[in-house]
Design an enzyme around this catalytic site. Structure first.
Site, mmCIF file in Angstrom:
data_model
loop_
_atom_site.group_PDB
_atom_site.id
_atom_site.type_symbol
_atom_site.label_atom_id
_atom_site.label_comp_id
_atom_site.label_asym_id
_atom_site.label_seq_id
_atom_site.Cartn_x
_atom_site.Cartn_y
_atom_site.Cartn_z
ATOM 1 N N ARG A 62 39.694 38.144 0.025
ATOM 2 C CA ARG A 62 40.833 38.899 -0.501
ATOM 3 C C ARG A 62 40.446 40.274 -1.049
ATOM 4 N NH1 ARG A 62 43.885 35.574 -3.566
ATOM 5 N NH2 ARG A 62 42.741 33.696 -2.996
ATOM 6 N N GLU A 240 17.355 18.183 -11.688
ATOM 7 C CA GLU A 240 17.338 19.642 -11.705
ATOM 8 C C GLU A 240 16.971 20.126 -13.111
ATOM 9 O OE1 GLU A 240 20.628 21.665 -9.577
ATOM 10 O OE2 GLU A 240 21.480 19.658 -9.407
ATOM 11 N N HIS A 264 25.831 13.531 -1.640
ATOM 12 C CA HIS A 264 24.393 13.582 -1.361
ATOM 13 C C HIS A 264 23.719 12.216 -1.510
ATOM 14 C CE1 HIS A 264 24.965 17.783 -1.277
ATOM 15 N NE2 HIS A 264 24.736 18.043 -2.544
#
Length: 513
Positions: A62, A240, A264
């Protein structure tokens, strides 16, 4: 010293299929995913001569900009994310010549009519033959508008194989629960047939994940012991050390159970637990994966609470630096009850895996970045080395997916010397040093498969719905019960005490890679 083996593709020993000419329309062309992953992956495919001879890339977004401005931004992204400042001049020139920008909002029907006219022009000028890949690199809330307008504008061809063809690539999450996943499948199915839809899970493009099938079914050593007679339990860890960063608003909507486990991690479970497929084609492999997902023992209510543990990180230390807690992250509510950690226990109720627990854990801001699958085998039935019992540990096969892809096997060996002392040692295979050439990144492999029309590594409609059918009762049970007192683990730790209690209640313990 023996030289590293040469890439067999470079020697011409492996014949590769050539992709048809096509145009790749990327919705969300100004987003992070496009610039950090998709466009660098396409550039690397071009560098390896794995793109079609005639192709174009059209960015759809956009923001106001010209194609020239878009090309300059893409060039900067490639220099940043392809591992060096210097680009291959010929590859970039070819990519740049076919790189265009189309400005429109996702909700504007006129923008899709203009897109159709522009793609028709590219067919004439670049010999694209009407073949289209539509890639939805957008927030999920935009999926409905884009798919409906593509269909209404007549942009969707009825085929996925014979030119002119159309293919739709959809990023996760594919819905928020079973009901919304089914609704999205119904919407997409109004305009695209199932063989045209590529639901992408980038984990399935990683070499170690793909190697699960080779390890199991190309080696007579493993498959005979890959069952409840020999396996004590399976642990899958997705850890993580990063926080949510600037994705706080997205994470507030999904949480780690939807973000990591539903897609996952259940994909990893299905690959580890599946039966041998009758062939390596897309439907045969996915048929066996779906059987695993349908065999998952559903847990709900109080049982779901006993089989799961939730967590949210507070302040702590990562690599010697003080970091903030989740509730202090940008775009996160100060009293958020969104989970950034989950541990759970599941069972695959079939003949092969009866009674074998699978322990899954995923979290943000943990002690280390690592993704691995660990298959722990049962203890030996009779201990001969009683004087060295402390050194006899169960055999463990570990498939490490990140940060460095590897396979290792823990075995017991005698320590040199006159005494019979047993010590666990590790036999290890490292992708980085074994083959002597760089393996493609996950998005490279998956984009190449889209261009070739190979859906083996993509999730099918019944896979998505089977995964949501197992996850949704857990989400509902969490909603009905008061959440834990958040935050309940420090950044830099291995998660909350509740997760340790979950596995220790069974007389087992988490691995700490």
């Amino acid at each position: 010293m023996a030289a590293h083996p040469e890439n067999p593709l470079r020697r011409g020993l492996v014949r590769t299929k050539v992709a048809d000419p096509c145009v790749i329309v990327v919705f969300g062309a100004t987003g992070d995913l496009t610039h950090r992953k998709l466009l660098p992956a396409l550039y690397r495919l071009g560098r390896r001569a794995e793109l079609p001879a005639r192709y174009a890339i059209v960015g759809f977004a956009r923001r106001e900009k010209t194609s020239e401005q878009f090309r300059a931004e893409v060039e900067a992204s490639l220099r940043k994310y392809t591992g060096g400042a210097e680009l291959d001049a010929a590859v970039w020139q070819s990519m740049s010549d076919g790189l265009f920008y189309h400005r429109s909002s996702f909700e504007d029907p006129a923008g899709y009519q203009r897109l159709r006219r522009f793609l028709d022009e590219l067919d004439r000028t670049r010999g694209i033959q009407g073949n289209r890949v539509f890639y939805l690199a957008t927030p999920p809330r935009a999926f409905d508008d884009i798919v409906e307008h593509l269909g209404a504008a007549g942009l969707v061809q009825p085929s996925s194989e014979r030119p002119p063809w159309s293919r739709l690539v959809v990023e996760k999450p594919f819905g928020r629960d079973l009901s919304s996943g089914e609704q999205l499948n119904e919407l997409v199915g109004r305009f695209f047939t199932e063989d045209q839809i590529y639901r992408i899970d980038h984990y399935l493009g990683k070499e170690t994940v793909q190697n699960i099938l080779v390890l199991r079914f190309a080696n007579g050593l493993f498959e005979p012991v890959w069952n409840q007679k020999h396996v004590d339990h399976v642990q899958i860890t997705v850890s993580e050390d990063l926080g949510v960063g600037l994705r706080g608003d997205y994470f507030e909507e999904v949480g780690i159970l939807r973000d990591m486990v539903q897609n996952h991690m259940l994909q990893l479970v299905s690959l580890v637990a599946m039966e041998p497929p009758v062939a390596l084609d897309a439907d045969a492999v996915r048929d066996e994966k779906v059987k695993v997902l349908r065999a998952l023992r559903v847990v709900e209510g109080q049982e779901a609470l006993r089989h799961t543990a939730r967590g949210q990180y507070g302040p702590g230390w990562i690599k010697g630096e003080r970091v903030i807690g989740y509730r202090a992250e940008p775009r996160v509510a100060a009293d958020s009850i969104t989970e950034t950690y989950v541990a759970l226990k599941l069972f695959v109720d079939n003949w092969r895996w009866a009674g074998v627990p699978f322990y899954l854990r995923a979290g943000k801001r943990l002690a280390k970045r690592v993704t691995e699958i660990a298959i722990q085998f049962k203890d030996i039935p009779h201990l001969l080395f009683s004087d060295s019992q402390a050194g006899v540990a169960p055999n463990v096969l570990v498939l490490r997916i990140q940060p460095d892809e590897a396979i290792s096997l823990r075995i017991g060996c005698k320590v040199p010397g006159p005494a019979v002392a047993v010590q666990p040692v590790r036999m290890e295979f490292l992708y980085g040093s074994a083959f002597g050439f760089e393996a493609p990144e996950a998005y490279e492999r998956l984009l190449r498969d889209v261009l070739l029309g190979d859906a083996t590594l993509f999730t099918r409609r019944d896979e998505v719905e089977a995964a949501w059918r197992w996850i949704t009762p857990i989400l509902e049970s969490w909603s009905a019960a008061p959440p834990p007192q958040f935050p309940n683990y420090e950044a830099g730790s291995w998660g909350p005490q509740e997760a340790r209690e979950l596995i220790e209640a069974d007389g087992r313990a988490w691995r700490y890679p």
